[in-house]
Design a protein around this motif. Structure first.
Motif, PDB file in Angstrom:
ATOM      1  N   LYS E  32     -11.175  38.871  15.342  1.00  0.00           N
ATOM      2  CA  LYS E  32     -10.873  40.042  14.531  1.00  0.00           C
ATOM      3  C   LYS E  32     -12.059  40.521  13.676  1.00  0.00           C
ATOM      4  CE  LYS E  32      -7.441  41.885  11.347  1.00  0.00           C
ATOM      5  NZ  LYS E  32      -5.993  41.988  11.173  1.00  0.00           N
ATOM      6  N   SER E  64      -0.365  38.286   5.201  1.00  0.00           N
ATOM      7  CA  SER E  64      -0.385  39.728   5.330  1.00  0.00           C
ATOM      8  C   SER E  64      -1.546  40.153   6.227  1.00  0.00           C
ATOM      9  CB  SER E  64      -0.533  40.342   3.939  1.00  0.00           C
ATOM     10  OG  SER E  64      -0.497  41.727   4.029  1.00  0.00           O
ATOM     11  N   GLY E  65      -1.277  41.040   7.146  1.00  0.00           N
ATOM     12  CA  GLY E  65      -2.330  41.521   8.023  1.00  0.00           C
ATOM     13  C   GLY E  65      -2.562  40.657   9.247  1.00  0.00           C
ATOM     14  N   SER E  66      -1.751  39.623   9.413  1.00  0.00           N
ATOM     15  CA  SER E  66      -2.002  38.729  10.539  1.00  0.00           C
ATOM     16  C   SER E  66      -1.430  39.270  11.837  1.00  0.00           C
ATOM     17  CB  SER E  66      -1.412  37.344  10.242  1.00  0.00           C
ATOM     18  OG  SER E  66      -0.048  37.459   9.948  1.00  0.00           O
ATOM     19  N   GLY E  67      -0.667  40.353  11.771  1.00  0.00           N
ATOM     20  CA  GLY E  67      -0.204  40.979  13.003  1.00  0.00           C
ATOM     21  C   GLY E  67       1.266  40.771  13.300  1.00  0.00           C
ATOM     22  N   LYS E  68       2.011  40.282  12.347  1.00  0.00           N
ATOM     23  CA  LYS E  68       3.438  40.015  12.575  1.00  0.00           C
ATOM     24  C   LYS E  68       4.196  41.290  12.939  1.00  0.00           C
ATOM     25  CE  LYS E  68       4.022  38.582   8.311  1.00  0.00           C
ATOM     26  NZ  LYS E  68       2.680  38.853   7.765  1.00  0.00           N
ATOM     27  N   SER E  69       4.008  42.310  12.111  1.00  0.00           N
ATOM     28  CA  SER E  69       4.746  43.553  12.367  1.00  0.00           C
ATOM     29  C   SER E  69       4.325  44.150  13.692  1.00  0.00           C
ATOM     30  CB  SER E  69       4.488  44.564  11.253  1.00  0.00           C
ATOM     31  OG  SER E  69       4.948  44.078  10.026  1.00  0.00           O
ATOM     32  N   THR E  70       3.040  44.093  13.950  1.00  0.00           N
ATOM     33  CA  THR E  70       2.546  44.629  15.213  1.00  0.00           C
ATOM     34  C   THR E  70       3.215  43.929  16.386  1.00  0.00           C
ATOM     35  OG1 THR E  70       0.448  44.987  14.100  1.00  0.00           O
ATOM     36  CG2 THR E  70       0.438  45.157  16.477  1.00  0.00           C
ATOM     37  N   GLU E 191      10.424  41.044   8.146  1.00  0.00           N
ATOM     38  CA  GLU E 191      10.441  40.730   6.716  1.00  0.00           C
ATOM     39  C   GLU E 191      11.703  41.257   6.062  1.00  0.00           C
ATOM     40  OE1 GLU E 191       7.016  40.733   4.480  1.00  0.00           O
ATOM     41  OE2 GLU E 191       5.624  40.764   6.153  1.00  0.00           O
TER      42      GLU E 191
HETATM   43  N1  LIG Z   1      -1.794  51.997  13.023  1.00  0.00           N
HETATM   44  C1  LIG Z   1      -2.770  51.121  12.728  1.00  0.00           C
HETATM   45  N2  LIG Z   1      -4.061  51.506  12.797  1.00  0.00           N
HETATM   46  C2  LIG Z   1      -5.065  50.664  12.506  1.00  0.00           C
HETATM   47  N3  LIG Z   1      -4.877  49.381  12.139  1.00  0.00           N
HETATM   48  C3  LIG Z   1      -3.612  48.934  12.066  1.00  0.00           C
HETATM   49  C4  LIG Z   1      -2.492  49.783  12.341  1.00  0.00           C
HETATM   50  N4  LIG Z   1      -1.358  49.060  12.153  1.00  0.00           N
HETATM   51  C5  LIG Z   1      -1.757  47.833  11.772  1.00  0.00           C
HETATM   52  N5  LIG Z   1      -3.104  47.748  11.726  1.00  0.00           N
HETATM   53  C6  LIG Z   1      -3.907  46.557  11.389  1.00  0.00           C
HETATM   54  O1  LIG Z   1      -3.452  45.527  12.203  1.00  0.00           O
HETATM   55  C7  LIG Z   1      -3.426  44.314  11.493  1.00  0.00           C
HETATM   56  C8  LIG Z   1      -2.044  43.710  11.564  1.00  0.00           C
HETATM   57  O2  LIG Z   1      -1.132  44.522  10.849  1.00  0.00           O
HETATM   58  P1  LIG Z   1       0.399  44.144  10.693  1.00  0.00           P
HETATM   59  O3  LIG Z   1       1.053  45.285   9.966  1.00  0.00           O
HETATM   60  O4  LIG Z   1       0.962  43.760  11.978  1.00  0.00           O
HETATM   61  O5  LIG Z   1       0.347  42.898   9.706  1.00  0.00           O
HETATM   62  P2  LIG Z   1       1.536  42.054   9.107  1.00  0.00           P
HETATM   63  O6  LIG Z   1       1.342  40.685   9.507  1.00  0.00           O
HETATM   64  O7  LIG Z   1       2.826  42.700   9.411  1.00  0.00           O
HETATM   65  O8  LIG Z   1       1.242  42.176   7.563  1.00  0.00           O
HETATM   66  P3  LIG Z   1       2.243  42.407   6.352  1.00  0.00           P
HETATM   67  O9  LIG Z   1       2.716  41.063   5.941  1.00  0.00           O
HETATM   68  O10 LIG Z   1       1.353  43.005   5.330  1.00  0.00           O
HETATM   69  O11 LIG Z   1       3.316  43.304   6.821  1.00  0.00           O
HETATM   70  C9  LIG Z   1      -3.864  44.641  10.080  1.00  0.00           C
HETATM   71  O12 LIG Z   1      -5.219  44.288   9.973  1.00  0.00           O
HETATM   72  C10 LIG Z   1      -3.699  46.117   9.975  1.00  0.00           C
HETATM   73  O13 LIG Z   1      -4.666  46.647   9.120  1.00  0.00           O
END
Ligand SMILES: Nc1ncnc2c1ncn2[C@@H]1O[C@H](COP(=O)(O)OP(=O)(O)OP(=O)(O)O)[C@@H](O)[C@H]1O
Ligand SMILES: Nc1ncnc2c1ncn2[C@@H]1O[C@H](COP(=O)(O)OP(=O)(O)OP(=O)(O)O)[C@@H](O)[C@H]1O
Ligand SMILES: [Mg+2]
Ligand SMILES: [Mg+2]
Lengths: 343, 350, 304, 343, 350
Positions: E32, E64-70, E191
């Motif tokens: 990353k 946070s930001g580890s990609g869970k939501s993605t 979450e």
């Molecule tokens: N639409 C997007 N465009 C660019 N980068 C993105 C986009 N969506 C997510 N990211 C990036 O992808 C990475 C993973 O994001 P994600 O939202 O999946 O994290 P997360 O684990 O759900 O965090 P959180 O606990 O904050 O919800 C982050 O670095 C974020 O900045």
């Protein structure tokens, strides 16, 4: 015809009505028509509202609506002299400023003026594209011989917007610090924005000599000052309360808080207000030209009066071009302010 | 208790149109829900009495809306109380005028905020130097001092950056450095770590403990996280609906929760990590046959580790080289599951 | 009444005398000829342009033909519009004026040479027409011809008719000097006692030349009476011969118009009320405009 | 005098210049003075910009600036007929609507109209105070005999604002769904807002007869449509992305999402746009009266034209009163929308 | 593993202008931070392979930001992957057209959101009925069904209210009821409990577990809270910077953390509450002399309680009435402090 006779008869005011020499309204067209034998049918549906004129019909002593407007006029003319004694010297600097700016913008040769404008924009925006736009815009206007008019308009806007900001920001700050002042000012601002500028132009014309530039200066400023006041107030009130709390917690004085925290943090909003103020002064240039402001507005008026479509359109687009240029430049400045704070 | 650094006495705070009227009801015994229902006033705080000792970390905890922020803001009078006293260094600060209050805020107290509350338009160094700038210091005066504290929180050389260029944890370090620069002896921290990621949060807690060991300030710390509270607290105050439900030494509260609410609260806690030998030992100075020695400050986890998993040991508990009690592994195990018992038997209020 | 007339639209220019004329015409056409009249508030150029481009409205009245530039001439030449007759007798007055009190104080100012000799008495300023008005063109040509600027008189170009009128009003309020262009009959001239400045003899060639925006060397001339006409579209002319007859007759003597305007001013009356005033007080004048049928229709009123 | 002779001489265009029968500009005042022997001193500082007129001075075949504006005019006049053939029938319903509204508002007797208006406001605002304000406002206007004018203005605003909303909302929705359309529309909207309304009145006068109400109708609508388009677009784009995600996650179609989620949630913004659209149509009434719109604007104009200060002021305040009434009513409706959603 | 309900294979997601180019670099081994540095593309997910079994709760956790939501948004294709496969019920959903995808979302999957994402302009009942309304159901059709699920989450009779009239916890119950109404067999929860107060949160976790025992849905649950993860998870996936650091049975991960990052993560956990007898016992079916019996599912806390503080007991560990191992109190104590040991010895990756 006098529908409301009964009102005065029954309340015993008849004597008063007929007594004093109240003036009766001039005959109306409807009256004349009825005399001509073509009376409109007077059904219940036609019952007039008990308005001043209708009551005057029934009772000559009752004042007419026109007495009201005349009274207003007379009242204003009565205080006008004292008003003008106070206001005239107070506003004189505005005339001077406008005259000076007009002189400066018109005597400076184009080959100095255009580069200077471009340079200013280059410094505040740091954008080559925008600077190019400025050069192209003014070059274009000059090429079609609209340079002088554009400069006149620019001079007027510069002075008026500057003064609007100079007064508007402190007023906005004062509003943000006193809820009472805010409650008083908001309706005033609302009114300034809805009242057609023509309306406050009339008394202004009576107050000042129509040949004074301040006449249009004041009209433009009154109209354009509203957004900068509103947004300064809003901006300061919207500063993150946690930051304000931090300032308090570290023992800042009201002054330190204002200059060190509130104004800097409200700057993006204030700049947005400045941008809108400039746009609104531009929106007023045509109306200002009706009270003898020089510039592109004159050409628009000529266009509409003589229906010289081409002149009107080109001058109109000249105004739009100025608007685009000023809008982009102030927004670029705003973006730079925002970049520092991120927001 | 009169020698407390900060002492809050009979403090009431009521939000609403006519707080004085509502105050009478509150004094007559009304609680938050009833007051809201019957008189449309929010009871922020009700009859708070807390003493905070010099050099200790007092942690205030409670759920959202329990009045934590309201309470801490009374200590530097960001909020005016409806009734009661706040005594700092022996003076009731409610009698202070504007200038005196400002002096208190400038030199006796500093604050760290949940959302950092840095000035976004000033550099990190200027932010750290805020307390000195407020006093009128020029760049020359404050530069070294601010840089020192910036170093201290591990942000060497970041002084020229702007807050938005830093991560949340770094911003909070700036916030702490700013509070330290003021050189005040009291530090107020309102959910200072709540906005941080768990790992960074642990870091910051360690930083705070380290600074505290060294500087021995009087710290008032707010959190709604029990683990954090237990890790930091010398004195723990638990609020609920604007009232203190229980306060005292954290170990004591853990062993003797005064209220089913607290029982619920502490149900999830890692007792081995939090309880200390001194808390669960049997008090005695009699010499008894023991296998080993532990410090009274050692957590049960450390005791178990020291026992190497051996289940039938007995320890001598020492405090500054003197025996203060004995601790058998059986006591340790009993303490680990004590809560259930308390719940059933309703321990007396502390 | 018969309703052979149908729908008719007539302009109402935005100054006081025009609204009297329009309302009088409208009343007579309604009551005398049984027409269904629509009044269209407008201004000289838009009205004439609308006729040119769209063939409506039917009647344009109180049309100061000098102010319409070539459009009007062209329309007449093309046969799309017909000029019926003068509205004002002897015609509109274009002039340079000074207030009466100034003329009293300095009788020399009644001639242009007097003004040029004593520019300070008129405040060193000439109040000129706004850009886009017909009078602006000939003023711009005549002002250099008289050497106004050389005499030390600053030319102030007004932005609109409103400020021009107000400058007169405010000069009267303060009894200050005033010198500039205005025209009559108007409410302003009706209300304020103004004196025309004698500009010398009328020179037709110079006057003709001064109408050209791009003219260079124009000689001195005074203003002739300005033709003020009623015009109708040719379609209208074909369809309504009886109305054409009436409108051709419709001419207001200048003094009657001035009297009506000053009555309106005294009574804060609207144009409609001004028309009523005229209709009730000057039956002798307008009865002569009507044909038999209309006279009969309006007999009840005429006999009062 | 012709500073730029060298330009044509050196590029070998001299023949072209002198060849064709290019028209030379009429002699200017400065020319005349120099002929009279009073040539202004021509230092370097006076060098004219190489504008069209300056180049024409040097080369008669080069077009003048006025050729440009004339060309524009001629161009418009050439396409005008075909334009008018298309636009006239298209816009005819607007004339009908305006005529119908004016007829309706004027023939309905006051004792029906005022209660009906109050009732409407009472229903949408559920506020007794506001209803009282309406009654007082219209009663007051009627008392001073301004009722008819106020009704005319109200009729015009009702129709124009309604049409602006009717067209503006769909355009805003379309913009919110296509980034490309948004990129195209934003400059158009910007221009509509900066171009002085006088300017687009000119071609409208050419296109439509002054007897047609649509002339001012179109001007008002063009000016007033901007905020509702902008805020509809913004409102839909600002809908909480999590809610949109939820809608997607439950398999809503685009249609379901639009009508079931986006529009309802954007409603507060759309309503704010409607409020502003109404305010802007009101701001246009005076200008509209310059092209024969009836109503209070006529009185304002009469006030300034005949120097009847009182009439102008009272009519102006009548407009402000209408503005306050309309603003409060739409804001009350907005507040009720917000109360349901909380926001 | 091919019979998994959901199976994610070699999934990559890269945010940026030209994801395909960046993908090549990611496949070539870039991580990353480097990818962002060198190519200004954000690596959302990198080579994810996870199988989610029918009827289990799979918990995905990470900072946070580890990609869970993605990751979770790929399961119903709210986000399109850059590369890889998502197989649901044996079909690769990436081949689905619009209509088929909509059918999947309507009938196979439902989602619960962190910020509830209720429709503020619709009543609670209509919100709960959203999945049916989307299918075109009229009020008569959906009323009883929606009311049933509203009852089920403990919100009887609140159907006529609007979301903003409810507290956060109640709103989240509405969100859960809405997901349940769709009658889908897969529930995605991003979450879902993070925005709630600790006590309410515990309530909701219990509610979820209760529903799960009954309905046996396949649940994918995201959290960044380890306690929550361990409480809920049948299968635990730990993400870091868009990559899976470790996945498996939660007990196993606790005992054998595969990475210092995970060690850090689990350092604060209450092991007695989380570890189970079956995890730390010595496996044996040999009959040995014991003092008592415990279930393999019992937590160590329960074991200690059962032992009544007695330190030298040995238990027989039972699974469905059969002995699966033995557990001495000594093992229990050792397990309670095991992490430190692991940290030092670098346990092999699971
Ligand atoms: N639409 C997007 N465009 C660019 N980068 C993105 C986009 N969506 C997510 N990211 C990036 O992808 C990475 C993973 O994001 P994600 O939202 O999946 O994290 P997360 O684990 O759900 O965090 P959180 O606990 O904050 O919800 C982050 O670095 C974020 O900045
Ligand atoms: N200015 C105010 N006006 C009215 N009520 C207030 C005000 N400030 C706080 N309250 C109320 O007082 C109570 C205590 O609020 P406070 O902010 O102290 O809670 P808290 O414990 O800090 O909660 P959190 O964890 O959410 O920060 C709450 O019920 C809140 O609604
Ligand atoms: Mg708080
Ligand atoms: Mg997330």
């Amino acid at each position: 015809m006098p529908t409301y006779d009964w009102l005065f008869d029954s309340t015993g005011l008849r004597d008063w009505c007929d007594g004093e020499g109240g003036s009766s309204a001039p005959m109306s067209m409807a009256d004349l028509m009825s005399q001509a034998g073509n009376a409109p049918d007077t059904s219940v549906w036609q019952t007039p509202f008990p308005s001043m004129d209708a009551l005057n019909d029934a009772c000559a002593s009752f004042p007419q609506a026109r007495d009201l407007t005349r009274g207003l006029e007379r009242g204003f003319l009565d205080i006008k002299d004292s008003l003008s004694v106070v206001l005239d010297p107070l506003t004189q600097p505005l005339s001077w400023a406008l005259e000076a700016a007009l002189w400066l913008f018109q005597t400076t040769p184009w080959f100095v003026m255009i580069p200077v404008l471009a340079l200013i924009v280059a410094v505040i925006s740091r954008s080559a594209r925008l600077t190019g736009l400025i050069l192209a815009a003014f070059g274009g206007l000059a090429f079609i011989n609209y340079y002088d008019y554009a400069m006149q308009t620019l001079a007027i806007i510069t002075v008026c917007a500057l003064i609007a900001v100079l007064f508007g920001v402190p007023v906005g700050i004062a509003m943000s610090r006193s809820d009472r002042l805010e409650r008083i000012m908001i309706p005033v601002l609302d009114m300034l924005q809805t009242l057609p500028p023509f309306v406050y132009l009339i008394p202004l014309i009576f107050l000042f000599s129509v040949t004074e530039p301040k006449l249009y200066g004041i009209a433009v400023i009154l109209y354009a000052i509203v957004p900068v006041v509103r947004l300064t107030n809003l901006g300061i009130r919207m500063v993150d309360p946690e930051v304000i709390e931090a300032a308090d917690a570290f023992g800042m004085t009201r002054r330190q808080k204002l200059y060190g925290v509130q104004i800097p943090l409200a700057l993006p909003n204030i700049m947005a207000g400045v941008n809108q103020t400039i746009m609104m002064s531009l929106a007023m240039v045509v109306i200002a030209s009706m009270v003898s402001a020089p510039g592109l507005g004159v050409l628009v008026l000529r266009g509409i009066r003589n229906l010289e479509l081409g002149v009107g359109l080109v001058a109109g687009f000249g105004i739009v071009l100025l608007a685009v240029v000023l809008d982009r430049s102030t927004k670029a400045a705003l973006a730079r302010v925002n970049a520092v704070q991120k927001g | 208790m009169t020698d407390a650094k900060i002492s809050i006495r009979n403090l009431f705070k009521i939000f609403g149109e006519a707080p004085q009227e509502a105050l009478a009801h509150a004094k007559a015994g009304m609680h938050k829900a009833e007051l809201l229902e019957a008189h449309r006033h929010v009871l922020g705080l009700r009859d708070i009495n807390v003493d905070m000792q010099e050099g200790e970390i007092t942690v205030i905890m409670g759920l959202s809306g329990s009045g934590k922020s309201t309470l801490i803001r009374h200590l530097n009078r960001l909020i005016e109380p409806t009734a009661g006293e706040v005594v700092v260094n022996g003076e009731n600060i409610l009698h202070y005028g504007d200038a005196r209050l400002r002096r208190l805020r400038r030199s006796n107290m500093s604050m760290v905020f949940q959302k950092f509350a840095l000035l976004p338009h000033r550099s990190v160094l200027e932010n750290v130097a805020t307390p000195m700038i407020v006093e009128g210091a020029k760049k020359n005066d404050y530069e070294t001092e601010a840089a020192k504290w910036l170093d201290r929180v591990g942000l060497q050389g970041q002084g020229a950056q702007y807050p938005h260029q830093l991560s949340g944890g770094m911003q909070q370090r700036v916030g702490i450095a700013r509070a330290l620069t003021s050189n005040s002896d009291i530090m107020l921290m309102d959910e200072a770590f709540s906005a941080l990621d768990p790992l960074i949060r642990t870091d910051m807690q360690d930083l705070l403990l380290e600074l505290q060991r060294e500087l021995r300030k009087t710290i008032v710390f707010i959190t709604h996280d029990l683990d954090e509270a237990l890790k930091l607290a010398d004195h723990l105050v638990i609020l609920k609906d604007g009232e203190v439900v229980q306060q005292g030494e954290p170990q004591h509260i853990l062993m003797h929760p005064g209220d089913p609410y607290i029982v619920d609260f502490i149900a999830d806690i890692n007792r081995a990590r939090v309880l200390r030998a001194g808390t669960v030992m049997t008090k005695t100075t009699d010499p008894v046959p023991v296998d080993s020695e532990v410090s009274a400050n050692a957590t049960l986890e450390e005791v178990i580790t020291q026992g190497g998993g051996n289940a039938d040991l007995t320890f001598r508990v020492m405090n500054r080289d003197r025996q203060v009690g004995v601790l058998s592994m059986r006591d340790v195990l009993a303490a680990l599951v004590a809560t259930e018992g308390v719940k059933r038997t309703e321990a007396p209020a502390a | 009444q018969d309703d052979t007339c149908g729908e008719v639209s007539i302009t109402q220019m935005n100054w006081a005398s025009a609204s009297v004329v329009t309302n009088v015409a409208s009343f007579i056409m309604q009551q005398g000829y049984g027409c269904d009249v629509t009044i269209v508030p407008s201004d000289t150029v838009p009205a004439i342009t609308s006729v040119a481009e769209n063939g409506t409205p039917d009647i344009v009245t109180e049309l100061w033909t000098n102010a319409t530039g070539q459009v009007y001439e062209r329309l007449k030449d093309e046969g799309r519009i017909v000029e019926l007759g003068p509205v004002l007798d002897p015609g509109g007055v274009d002039a340079w004026w000074i207030p009466a009190y100034l003329a009293e104080e300095h009788p020399e100012l009644k001639t242009i040479d007097g003004v040029l000799a004593h520019p300070e008495w008129v405040g060193n300023r000439f109040h000129n027409c706004p850009e886009g008005w017909g009078c602006r063109v000939f003023n711009d040509n005549l002002l250099p011809a008289f050497g106004i600027e050389e005499a030390g008189i600053e030319i102030f170009n007004h932005g609109s008719g409103e400020t021009l009128a107000t400058s007169i009003a405010s000069a009267f309020e303060n009894e200050e000097p005033w010198f500039g262009y205005y025209w009559a009959p108007t409410a302003v001239i009706g209300r304020y006692d103004m004196v025309q400045v004698d500009m010398g003899p009328y020179d037709a060639a110079a006057h003709e030349a001064s109408q050209d925006q791009d003219a260079t060397d124009v000689g001195r001339t005074s203003f002739p009476p300005a033709p003020v006409a009623t015009a109708v579209t040719t379609d209208f002319e074909d369809e309504h011969p009886e109305l054409v007859a009436f409108l051709s007759q419709m001419t207001f003597p200048n003094d009657v118009m001035n009297a009506t305007l000053s009555w309106m001013d005294e009574n804060a009356a609207s144009g409609e009320e001004g028309a009523v005033y005229f209709l009730t007080n000057h039956k002798d004048i307008w009865s002569g405009w009507l044909d038999e049928r209309a006279t009969q229709n309006l007999s009840q009123l005429l006999q009062q």
